[in-house]
Scaffold this active site. Structure first.
Site, short mmCIF file in Angstrom:
data_model
loop_
_atom_site.label_atom_id
_atom_site.label_comp_id
_atom_site.label_asym_id
_atom_site.label_seq_id
_atom_site.Cartn_x
_atom_site.Cartn_y
_atom_site.Cartn_z
N CYS A 1 53.50 56.23 22.02
CA CYS A 1 53.00 56.60 20.69
C CYS A 1 53.22 58.09 20.41
O CYS A 1 53.31 58.91 21.34
CB CYS A 1 51.51 56.33 20.58
N CYS B 1 45.86 56.01 23.26
CA CYS B 1 45.95 57.44 22.88
C CYS B 1 44.57 58.08 22.83
O CYS B 1 44.41 59.24 23.22
CB CYS B 1 46.66 57.58 21.53
N ILE C 1 58.32 56.73 20.24
CA ILE C 1 59.62 56.45 20.87
C ILE C 1 59.54 55.05 21.47
O ILE C 1 58.75 54.81 22.39
CB ILE C 1 59.94 57.48 21.96
N GLU C 2 60.32 54.13 20.89
CA GLU C 2 60.23 52.73 21.32
C GLU C 2 61.30 52.40 22.36
O GLU C 2 62.17 53.22 22.67
CB GLU C 2 60.35 51.81 20.09
N GLU D 1 51.17 60.30 19.29
CA GLU D 1 50.07 61.17 19.75
C GLU D 1 50.26 61.55 21.20
O GLU D 1 50.05 62.70 21.61
CB GLU D 1 48.73 60.46 19.60
N1 THU Z 1 52.12 53.85 17.29
C1 THU Z 1 51.91 55.19 17.42
O1 THU Z 1 52.85 55.97 17.54
N2 THU Z 1 50.64 55.63 17.42
C2 THU Z 1 49.54 54.83 17.32
O2 THU Z 1 48.42 55.31 17.43
C3 THU Z 1 49.69 53.40 17.10
C4 THU Z 1 51.07 52.87 17.14
C5 THU Z 1 53.51 53.34 17.29
C6 THU Z 1 53.87 52.54 18.51
C7 THU Z 1 54.99 51.68 17.99
O3 THU Z 1 56.21 52.38 18.13
C8 THU Z 1 54.70 51.52 16.50
O4 THU Z 1 53.72 52.50 16.19
C9 THU Z 1 54.15 50.14 16.13
O5 THU Z 1 53.08 49.80 16.93
#
Ligand code: THU
Length: 139
Positions: free
Chosen positions: A56, A100, A46-47, A58
């Site tokens: 992230c 994470c 979720i950004e 996880e």
């Molecule tokens: N991201 C994750 O959800 N998990 C990770 O372990 C690495 C990165 C996401 C964060 C961001 O929304 C996108 O991937 C690019 O970095």
């Protein structure tokens, strides 16, 4: 009790990517966290426009489980992670970021908790958390 295998767990992670909110990076990640009582918690990244609040996949999965009451190191068995560009079903190998890994270290036994990934040939690999986070911080 139905036993979840790692192939199913990886499929669930790939499906969870559909729930991502990733308009800034264009990279969607799904996670499927398996508990000892065979429940699966899904998470997706979720950004945020301000970038730093981004969470992230996880951690979303872990925080859902922890806020439901899972607290013991023996509660968590494995997490599968799948990631790739928005709209593409093909996943690339997506090992969890360092933050994470540290969150996993808080709630899991690092020698028995497994991180399940699909490699470039779509074959499954599983790594103990202690392999991916040697000397993880503990208080
Ligand atoms: N991201 C994750 O959800 N998990 C990770 O372990 C690495 C990165 C996401 C964060 C961001 O929304 C996108 O991937 C690019 O970095």
């Amino acid at each position: 009790m139905k036993r979840i295998d790692f192939y199913q767990l990886a499929d669930e992670a790939a499906r969870a990517r559909d729930m991502a909110y990733a308009p800034y990076s264009g990279f969607t990640v799904g996670a499927a966290l398996l508990t000892a009582d065979e429940k699966i918690y899904l998470g997706a990244n979720i950004e945020n426009a301000s970038y730093t609040p981004t969470c992230c996949a996880e951690r979303v999965a872990f925080f859902k489980a922890v806020s439901d009451g899972y607290r013991n190191k023996s509660d968590f068995k494995a997490i599968a992670v799948a990631g790739g560009k928005t709209g593409e079903t093909k996943t690339c190998k997506c090992p969890p970021c360092g933050v994470c890994r540290q969150v996993m270290n808080e709630f899991c036994d690092p020698d028995s908790f497994l991180i399940v990934l699909k490699d470039e040939k779509d074959e499954l690999e599983a790594h103990a958390l202690s392999e991916l986070l040697p000397l993880g911080f503990k208080m």
